[in-house]
Scaffold this motif. Sequence first.
Motif, short mmCIF file in Angstrom:
data_model
loop_
_atom_site.label_atom_id
_atom_site.label_comp_id
_atom_site.label_asym_id
_atom_site.label_seq_id
_atom_site.Cartn_x
_atom_site.Cartn_y
_atom_site.Cartn_z
N PHE A 1 -2.98 8.35 -1.03
CA PHE A 1 -3.04 9.26 0.10
C PHE A 1 -4.16 8.81 1.05
CE2 PHE A 1 -4.80 13.01 2.19
CZ PHE A 1 -3.66 13.50 2.81
N PRO A 2 -3.96 8.75 2.33
CA PRO A 2 -2.89 9.34 3.14
C PRO A 2 -1.67 8.45 3.34
CG PRO A 2 -4.60 8.57 4.60
CD PRO A 2 -5.06 8.28 3.19
N LEU A 3 -1.65 7.23 2.79
CA LEU A 3 -0.47 6.38 2.95
C LEU A 3 0.76 6.99 2.28
CD1 LEU A 3 -1.89 2.77 2.44
CD2 LEU A 3 -1.52 4.01 4.57
N THR A 4 0.56 7.73 1.20
CA THR A 4 1.68 8.36 0.51
C THR A 4 2.10 9.67 1.16
OG1 THR A 4 0.14 9.36 -1.06
CG2 THR A 4 1.21 7.32 -1.74
N VAL A 5 1.47 10.06 2.22
CA VAL A 5 1.75 11.24 3.03
C VAL A 5 1.45 12.56 2.29
CG1 VAL A 5 3.42 12.46 4.49
CG2 VAL A 5 3.49 9.98 4.35
N VAL A 6 2.04 12.75 1.11
CA VAL A 6 1.80 13.99 0.36
C VAL A 6 0.51 13.83 -0.43
CG1 VAL A 6 2.73 15.57 -1.38
CG2 VAL A 6 4.28 14.41 0.21
N GLY B 1 0.81 -1.22 0.00
CA GLY B 1 0.00 0.00 0.00
C GLY B 1 0.84 1.27 0.00
N PHE B 2 2.01 1.19 0.59
CA PHE B 2 2.91 2.34 0.66
C PHE B 2 3.82 2.44 -0.55
CE2 PHE B 2 1.90 1.23 5.03
CZ PHE B 2 1.62 2.47 5.60
N THR B 3 4.19 1.30 -1.13
CA THR B 3 5.23 1.30 -2.16
C THR B 3 4.74 1.18 -3.60
OG1 THR B 3 5.51 -1.10 -1.95
CG2 THR B 3 6.89 0.30 -0.54
N HIS B 4 3.55 0.63 -3.82
CA HIS B 4 3.16 0.39 -5.21
C HIS B 4 2.93 1.65 -6.04
CE1 HIS B 4 -1.13 0.72 -3.97
NE2 HIS B 4 -1.34 1.00 -5.24
#
Length: 167
Positions: A111-116, A81-84
Motif C-alpha cells: 500500500f498505496p500501490l495495492t490501493v486497498v 511493485g503492483f503484482t508481487h
Amino acid sequence: MNSVLYCLYHLSEKSKLRRMEKFIQHGNTTCLKHTIAVAYYSIKLAEFMGIRYKKRELIRGALLHDYFLYDWHRAQKRLHGFTHPSAALTNAERDFKLSDTERDIIKKHMFPLTVVPPLCREGWIVCLVDKACSIYETVKRKNAYGSGAIGTEMNYKELYKEIQKFE
C-alpha cells in the motif's frame, strides 16, 4: 529474535522459503534476508510504540510478504511493485495454512500501490517497516545487515547460520 527463528524454522521445513535466498530484492540483499529484517524490525517497532499485536501472525506475514519466488530483475517485471503481493499470497496459500491477518499482511504490504490499505495493525506495521528496510537496503547496497549496520541487536551472521541449519 527467538520467535522469528522459531517461525522461520517451521516455515522452512516444508516449503520453498529457502529459494528466496537465491533472489536479490534490494541492493545486494536477498529476499530471504529482507523478509527476516522486516519481521525483526516489525516486532521492534510494535514493542517500541507499545502497539498490541499478534506476534506469531506478524512474524509469519512478514516472513512471507515477498514469497513470490522469482527474480524480478531478470524477469523484467516492470509492474512488480503492483503484482508481487498477489503472487506472494498465491504461493503462501499453496504452501501454508494462513490466517486472515497473515493474508492481509501479504496482500497489502505494498500500500498505496495495492490501493486497498491493510485492515489490521500487523499489516500496517509490516507495510511501514518494509518500506524502511527497502530504502535502507537500496541506499546501503552492500552488506546491509552485516557488522551491526542497523544495530548490534540483530547479529545477522549468527541468525544466518541458524537459518542454514534448517535445510
